[in-house]
Design an enzyme around this catalytic site. Structure first.
Site, PDB file in Angstrom:
ATOM      1  N   ILE A 196       0.328  -4.988   6.615  1.00  0.00           N
ATOM      2  CA  ILE A 196       0.561  -4.614   5.227  1.00  0.00           C
ATOM      3  C   ILE A 196       1.822  -5.269   4.673  1.00  0.00           C
ATOM      4  O   ILE A 196       2.213  -5.042   3.526  1.00  0.00           O
ATOM      5  CB  ILE A 196       0.646  -3.085   5.157  1.00  0.00           C
ATOM      6  CG1 ILE A 196       0.467  -2.593   3.743  1.00  0.00           C
ATOM      7  CG2 ILE A 196       1.909  -2.573   5.774  1.00  0.00           C
ATOM      8  CD1 ILE A 196       0.432  -1.104   3.658  1.00  0.00           C
ATOM      9  N   GLY A 198       0.836  -1.196   0.000  1.00  0.00           N
ATOM     10  CA  GLY A 198       0.000   0.000   0.000  1.00  0.00           C
ATOM     11  C   GLY A 198       0.870   1.245   0.000  1.00  0.00           C
ATOM     12  O   GLY A 198       0.719   2.116  -0.829  1.00  0.00           O
ATOM     13  N   PHE A 199       1.795   1.286   0.969  1.00  0.00           N
ATOM     14  CA  PHE A 199       2.725   2.413   1.071  1.00  0.00           C
ATOM     15  C   PHE A 199       1.981   3.738   1.192  1.00  0.00           C
ATOM     16  O   PHE A 199       2.470   4.767   0.755  1.00  0.00           O
ATOM     17  CB  PHE A 199       3.716   2.401  -0.104  1.00  0.00           C
ATOM     18  CG  PHE A 199       4.265   1.034  -0.378  1.00  0.00           C
ATOM     19  CD1 PHE A 199       5.161   0.466   0.519  1.00  0.00           C
ATOM     20  CD2 PHE A 199       3.842   0.288  -1.464  1.00  0.00           C
ATOM     21  CE1 PHE A 199       5.643  -0.814   0.318  1.00  0.00           C
ATOM     22  CE2 PHE A 199       4.314  -0.996  -1.671  1.00  0.00           C
ATOM     23  CZ  PHE A 199       5.214  -1.545  -0.785  1.00  0.00           C
ATOM     24  N   LYS A 235       9.456   1.935  18.701  1.00  0.00           N
ATOM     25  CA  LYS A 235       9.225   3.106  17.872  1.00  0.00           C
ATOM     26  C   LYS A 235       9.014   2.564  16.453  1.00  0.00           C
ATOM     27  O   LYS A 235       9.559   1.533  16.088  1.00  0.00           O
ATOM     28  CB  LYS A 235      10.419   4.052  17.912  1.00  0.00           C
ATOM     29  CG  LYS A 235      10.768   4.501  19.331  1.00  0.00           C
ATOM     30  CD  LYS A 235      11.690   5.715  19.348  1.00  0.00           C
ATOM     31  CE  LYS A 235      13.140   5.354  19.153  1.00  0.00           C
ATOM     32  NZ  LYS A 235      14.050   6.515  19.441  1.00  0.00           N
ATOM     33  N   VAL A 256       9.237   1.569  12.671  1.00  0.00           N
ATOM     34  CA  VAL A 256      10.380   1.439  11.772  1.00  0.00           C
ATOM     35  C   VAL A 256       9.952   1.292  10.306  1.00  0.00           C
ATOM     36  O   VAL A 256      10.752   0.962   9.453  1.00  0.00           O
ATOM     37  CB  VAL A 256      11.284   0.251  12.162  1.00  0.00           C
ATOM     38  CG1 VAL A 256      11.947   0.518  13.501  1.00  0.00           C
ATOM     39  CG2 VAL A 256      10.511  -1.057  12.185  1.00  0.00           C
ATOM     40  N   GLU A 268       8.970   3.558   8.125  1.00  0.00           N
ATOM     41  CA  GLU A 268       9.242   4.645   7.189  1.00  0.00           C
ATOM     42  C   GLU A 268      10.648   5.218   7.305  1.00  0.00           C
ATOM     43  O   GLU A 268      11.207   5.729   6.338  1.00  0.00           O
ATOM     44  CB  GLU A 268       8.200   5.759   7.394  1.00  0.00           C
ATOM     45  CG  GLU A 268       6.811   5.281   7.028  1.00  0.00           C
ATOM     46  CD  GLU A 268       5.712   6.217   7.481  1.00  0.00           C
ATOM     47  OE1 GLU A 268       5.029   6.783   6.626  1.00  0.00           O
ATOM     48  OE2 GLU A 268       5.529   6.366   8.712  1.00  0.00           O
TER      49      GLU A 268
END
Lengths: 329, 735, 178
Positions: free
Chosen positions: B462, B235-236, B698, B700, B702
């Site tokens: 995803i 999807g991004f 946290k 990761v 992106e």
């Protein structure tokens, strides 16, 4: 895709009869151009004649030439021992084209007849395309045209012939064997293709309903060195921005014979005869290579998006002449 | 009880739990579903970019074999626009009037018995247009602009004074093109109504949002709508909205009273499900002679659709990237006749990081200072805007470990000083400070009588590994082996979880799962509180831990009981608990919640004559807080970094300047990296669990992409001496 | 004239709509006879008519490799192959790789090396990789990368895919698919 009738003849006479020169009939071989364009709505045949079962496959030595059945796939031709040994420029051009999957499907005859990748041609939603709709104009000339041609083109059409192997084959003076309703004939590949000129819809001299049955590739002399250089953004799986097929016969420090084909630049696979003339009987070296490169792109016609290709094509040719001749740059 | 605090900082590299299904072709993506009696849709899209439809002739299409209906603005009633979502407005409703706002806008939906019939008939729809000259360019004087679209413009100190006081200043303009998300899976919607109940298999990253949108648009209760997306072919960001084609498919299914399946074509994926918008950025930096930043000014402008919104604050990240007393960021959007942009992996930061980290390299050059040393002298050891300590920050360690692994000390300072045959060689780097983001989430955990756990929420996987890391987490928290935990995701009927996006799902849903598992243990303790047969009777949560398929006393390993034994004795088939998580609040923490940090070190080779650029080495070090699964997290970083390579060298969605048509809307023409473009990659995780959440994670998803384009541009400069400020960096710029 | 076969209209319950062809071929070792519209590609036939949805459609234009299957042992793109062209051919899809319920070594290696993320391109990557070994083109990482470049992975699991293929090649190469 509109509906079509599908027939699968088993020999050439049946195939010719099934086609019968009908303008609504098309041959289907590897399918990598034909089906793609049918899905795009560019080609809408009412009848598809599947020729993949015709006896036109295989590679045979005939005198000083290889006779390659038109249905021989790109992968099969690339794997041929004679091609590997004696025609490195053909092998390299084949293996730098497309992907393995496509090369397993695409036939050598179909490759020669592949249609341009121009996205204006391939989208019927674009009204202006002289190749698809003669007389309608060319939307590509004012568009972003990085993948378009600079030789044999004009404001009427800048579509590129994107084949790699055809570039090597025009350099080698390959001959196309054709069968048609009127009988057999043979056409040198250099005379087979037609520049975009005033009628961009005409790309070659094959008559509708004629079949390419074989391609005859002259073997290079043992002393000739050859290779194919393809320049593109990605390392693999991309059409050429520019390419050069080069074969040089160098004897006693002099170029006895030079054969040069250029890809990524022409409305047809481009034989750079003027460059060959510069090289013939000259000692190989940077100066003469640059002179040949200048000659190769004489007559280039560019739009803003293709201007860089003039210089890139020259550098591509110089690099490949340097590589093949093994001259220090 | 067991807590997340007891988890290792870098978790075990468990193979993906969905791996066997995916590698066997058994994982079912939205387009893999069919419904009995379904019809197939095909879209007709506009061939002009601006103007009006003057007429639509659908007669030939309607007469074509198998055609059931042709939907146009003439026969589709006005549909309400979807509601406000957690990420902004919904797209405008489809087929609402005769206006054309961009090339490739849907103008009709043809529905037929078969896919082939629908596709063929779509070509028979004749549309007449009255065209006007479209606005396509950032600098078109006719364009309307939106200033400070997100209220993120920032200013601290006095940039002009900072620049005036600087010994060295650099100023440059950077441009980035449209990029297209292009997930490999074609987006697909299968909509089936059963009375007022609606079931939709949709290519979405956010099932609960699509459910809310469809309920709103079609006037049914949310509980009547079920949206499924258990697997998605990437999807991004493209799956973060309920796009017009989804609404159309659902509308057609309701009108035709049969299921309708609509699968976009690859060219339609360029115009129908968003893209990373093109933009221009202007950066001014000033520094003292010893390389302390005294001023950062970052102004960004990006292209926006005529009547839609998009989140793309290029400049905002520069306000918190470095310790600098004088900072000004400004963002502006320019409305044009273009398809709607959408978040694409690291929205805004992908572009903003390219500009800022390129400018930092230019500043280092102007200072004659090592680019890594420049970054080190300006690390923001506290949050530079809030002045609060970070909840975690290992950026310095990222730089140190990366430099060591890459061999940075061997890099010559002078550009164009290394050669390998006809290849010029260069090395460079970039740093990344990615923002923190988290949304609220719910989750549920259940243990069944057979001693298995079912854990889930409506969020989806995803490809990031959500199924796997939450399986690991749940197994650890419940004391079960992973194979006895089943994750349920991608179903809007499950407890509401946020989107797979913003690098926030693992933190949000994971924290909710943590809460649910904690409460489930409490529930078991409640069950046995007064149970004379239980060795755990009277135990408080802090007295026990989960292990070996049940619960045992911390002080006495012999006092334990399995879940199935407890359930059996109490005649229960299962026991469930709901959990929730809410984002941390900086004021309450007294700390600034940190996102991931990172550093990229890149080596490129550039052909001196031909301008070819090849990435030959890439070392990336990431502070992602606690890493739940080293294997899937590493894949995230690799994937992000390769996305950065694509952005740097290949990706360029080209719009025809006359027609507004996308001129390269295929995978043959829009280039993404292929196998042969990618060298071996070195990825390392550093840092500590983050203090803002119980999990310490946290995101990761992106961070791996951000800064890669700058590192490559910087390396191209180091190799050649040529500074390229416009992406993608293609050979034309280097001839 | 010996056209083969002269085609009857498709049986309406097999594929509604216009007259088409009946194609007899072998899929994963099982003989199949499928009546369908002539326009139906091998890809759509596998997915829509034979319920073999493991083979994916990523572009339908021969540009992404997601639909890679083996026809008579060679890797090809199902999206640019007409079903009718498969008369008499042997087609192998991702569903046909396992033997006696055990995954193919390449499938196991992809899991072990995390050679996928979303998983959509994975069946095509694996079919391509199995063919790659058969073609004896997995001798170096450079060769693996070059001859796998027809399979796009947008999640970009490329290094892990190369690792998986290298692993299988080193464990037994072309024999690994027996």
């Amino acid at each position: 895709m509109r509906t079509f009738e599908y027939v699968r003849p088993l020999d050439v006479p049946d195939a010719l009869a099934a086609h019968a020169g009908d303008t609504a009939t098309a041959y289907l071989a590897g399918g990598t151009t034909q089906l793609d364009l049918m899905k795009d709505g560019v080609l809408e045949p009412a009848r598809l004649v599947d020729i993949t079962r015709l006896p036109m496959r295989g590679i045979f030595t005939e005198g000083t030439a290889l006779r390659v059945g038109a249905l021989t796939t790109m992968e099969e031709l690339a794997a041929d021992p004679t091609v590997e040994r004696r025609l490195p420029l053909v092998r390299e051009a084949l293996l730098l084209g497309a992907s393995v999957q496509l090369r397993n499907m695409a036939t050598i005859g179909g490759n020669l007849l592949q249609r341009t990748r121009c996205r204006y041609f391939r989208d019927p939603g674009v009204a202006a395309c002289n190749k698809r709709a003669p007389g309608s104009g060319c939307a590509a000339v004012t568009g972003p045209a990085r993948m378009h041609a600079i030789l044999g083109v004009s404001e009427r059409c800048i579509a590129l012939h994107a084949s790699d192997v055809a570039v090597a084959l025009v350099a080698l003076d390959a001959v196309v064997h054709v069968e048609g309703p009127e009988g057999d004939r043979s056409v040198p590949l250099t005379e087979f293709y037609v520049e975009a000129g005033t009628r961009p819809e005409v790309e070659h001299t094959l008559g509708h309903g004629e079949l390419i049955t074989a391609v005859e590739i002259p073997r290079l002399p043992e002393t000739t060195r050859s290779g194919y250089l393809k320049v593109r953004d990605r390392v693999s799986y991309e059409f050429a921005l520019t390419s050069a097929a080069v074969a040089l016969d160098i004897e006693n420090g002099m170029i006895r014979d030079a054969r040069i084909g250029l890809g990524g630049v022409g409305s047809k696979p481009w034989r750079a005869a003027a460059a060959e003339e510069v090289l013939r009987d000259a000692p190989p070296g940077p100066a003469v290579f640059r002179e040949a490169a200048e000659a190769a792109v004489t007559g280039a016609w560019t739009v803003p998006g293709t201007e860089f290709k003039v210089e890139l094509a020259k550098r591509t040719l110089v690099r490949q002449l340097t590589t093949v001749s093994e001259v220090a740059p | 009880m067991s807590t997340a605090r007891e988890l290792p900082v870098v978790g075990p590299a468990l193979d993906r739990v969905d791996g066997p299904a995916k590698t066997a072709g058994q994982a079912r993506y939205p387009s893999d579903f069919d419904a009995p009696g379904q019809a197939h849709g095909a879209l007709v899209q506009s061939t002009i970019a601006a103007g009006r439809i003057t007429g639509i002739d659908t007669s030939a299409a309607e007469a074509a074999p198998g055609v059931l209906a042709v939907f146009t603005h003439l026969n589709v009633p006005p549909l309400p626009r979807g509601p406000m979502t957690g990420l902004g407005v919904s797209p405008p409703a489809p087929l609402r009037d005769d206006r054309i706002l961009h090339h490739g806008q849907h103008v009709a939906l043809v529905v037929a018995e078969t896919r082939e019939q629908a596709t063929a008939a779509a070509r028979l729809v004749r549309v007449g247009y009255a065209s006007v000259e479209p606005v396509l360019d950032l600098d078109d004087p006719r364009a309307t602009t939106v200033d400070d679209p997100w209220g993120l413009d920032s200013e601290r100190g006095d940039v002009e004074a900072g620049l005036a006081a600087s010994a060295v200043r650099v100023e440059a303009t950077y441009t980035t093109p449209d990029n297209t998300n292009n997930p490999l899976g074609l987006f697909s919607t299968l909509a089936a109504w059963d009375g007022d109940r609606l079931t939709v298999h949709d290519a979405t990253q956010w099932p609960s949002m699509v459910r809310e949108t469809l309920a709103h648009v079609f006037g049914v209760p949310e509980t009547s709508v079920r949206v499924l997306s258990p697997y998605l072919g990437g999807g991004f960001g493209a799956g973060l909205r309920a796009w017009p084609h989804v609404i159309l498919a659902v509308h057609a299914a309701r009108e035709l009273r049969r299921p309708v399946k609509l699968v976009l074509t690859r060219p339609q994926m360029f115009t129908s499900v968003g893209h990373r918008p093109k933009g221009v950025q202007h950066v001014r930096l000033g520094a003292s002679a010893d390389g302390r930043l005294l001023a950062i000014e970052h102004r960004g402008r990006s292209l926006l659709a005529a009547e839609d919104d998009d989140y793309e604050p290029f400049a905002a990240g520069s306000a918190v990237a470095y310790a600098c007393p004088n900072v000004l960021t400004r963002d502006q959007q320019v409305r044009a006749n273009v398809p709607a942009p959408v978040s694409m992996r690291a929205p805004a930061h992908a572009q903003g990081g390219f500009a800022l980290e390129s400018a930092m390299d230019e500043l280092a050059q102007a200072l004659e200072l090592d680019p890594l040393e420049l970054r080190l002298r300006n690390v923001a050891d506290v949050h530079p805007a809030l002045g609060l300590p970070w909840t975690s920050n290992a950026l310095r360690e990222c730089y140190a470990v990366g430099a060591e692994r890459f061999g940075w000390s061997r890099r010559p300072a002078r550009p164009r000083s290394q050669r390998d045959g006809h290849w010029l060689v260069g090395q460079a780097m970039a740093g990344v400070s990615y923002p923190w983001y988290q949304a609220p989430s719910l989750a549920r955990a259940t243990v069944t009588a057979d001693g298995h756990a079912v854990v889930g929420g409506s969020g989806m996987d995803i490809g990031t590994g959500t199924y796997t890391v939450l399986t690991q987490l749940s197994a650890r928290l419940l004391g079960l082996p992973p194979e006895r935990v089943r994750l349920e995701l991608g179903d809007s009927d499950l407890p509401k979880a946020p989107q797979a996006g913003g690098s926030g799902l693992t933190g949000a849903l994971g924290s909710a799962v943590h809460d649910a598992c904690t409460k489930l243990l409490d529930a078991f303790l409640d069950l046995v509180r007064d149970d004379p047969a239980s060795p755990l009777r009277g135990s408080a949560p802090e007295d026990v831990l989960a292990a070996d398929g049940g619960i045992r006393r911390r002080d006495d390993a012999d006092r334990s009981e399995t879940y199935d034994a407890i359930l059996a004795r109490h005649g229960r088939r299962e026991l469930s608990a709901d959990g929730s998580s809410t984002p941390a609040r900086p004021a309450e923490l007294g700390m600034a919640p940190a996102g991931a940090f990172g550093a990229h070190f890149v080596e490129v080779k550039v052909d001196e004559d031909l301008g070819l650029v090849r990435v030959s080495r890439l070392t990336t070090v990431i502070d992602g807080g606690r890493i739940l699964n080293e294997k899937t997290a590493r894949s995230q970083i690799i994937g992000g970094a390769i996305g950065g390579i694509g952005m740097a060298l290949f990706e360029d969605t080209i719009t025809d300047p006359v027609s507004g048509r996308i001129a390269n809307a295929t995978f043959g023409d829009y280039l993404v990296p292929v196998h042969a473009d990618i060298p071996a990659m070195d990825v390392t995780f550093v840092g500590e669990p983050d203090r803002a959440s119980p999990l310490g994670t946290k995101g990761v998803g992106e961070v791996g992409l951000v800064g890669v384009a700058a590192a490559i541009a910087n390396a191209v400069h180091h190799a050649t001496g040529i500074r390229v400020r416009s992406l993608p960096i293609t050979l034309d710029a280097l001839l | 004239m010996t056209f083969t076969p002269e085609v009857p209209p498709a049986a309406p319950d097999s594929h509604p709509g216009v007259a088409g062809t009946t194609t007899a071929f072998t899929v994963n070792g099982t003989p199949r006879s499928v009546a369908a519209d002539t326009r139906v590609t091998l890809l759509d036939a596998l997915r829509d008519l034979l319920a073999l949805t493991g083979t994916k459609k990523g572009c339908d234009q021969g540009a992404c490799g997601a639909c890679t299957v083996h026809v008579d042992g060679r890797r090809v793109l199902a999206c640019l192959t007409l079903l009718a062209q498969c008369e008499g051919r042997e087609v192998t899809t991702i569903e046909g790789l396992s033997r006696d319920g055990r995954p193919h070594p390449m499938q196991e290696a992809f899991v072990r090396h995390d050679g996928f993320q979303c998983g959509y391109c994975t069946p095509g990557q694996i079919m391509s990789a199995v063919a790659l070994l058969r073609e004896d083109r997995a001798r170096t990482d450079k060769d693996i990368r070059e001859f796998m470049s027809g399979n796009l992975c947008r999640c970009a699991a490329y290094p892990n895919i190369v690792a998986a293929i290298r692993d299988v090649a080193q464990r037994g190469g072309v024999d690994a698919d027996l």
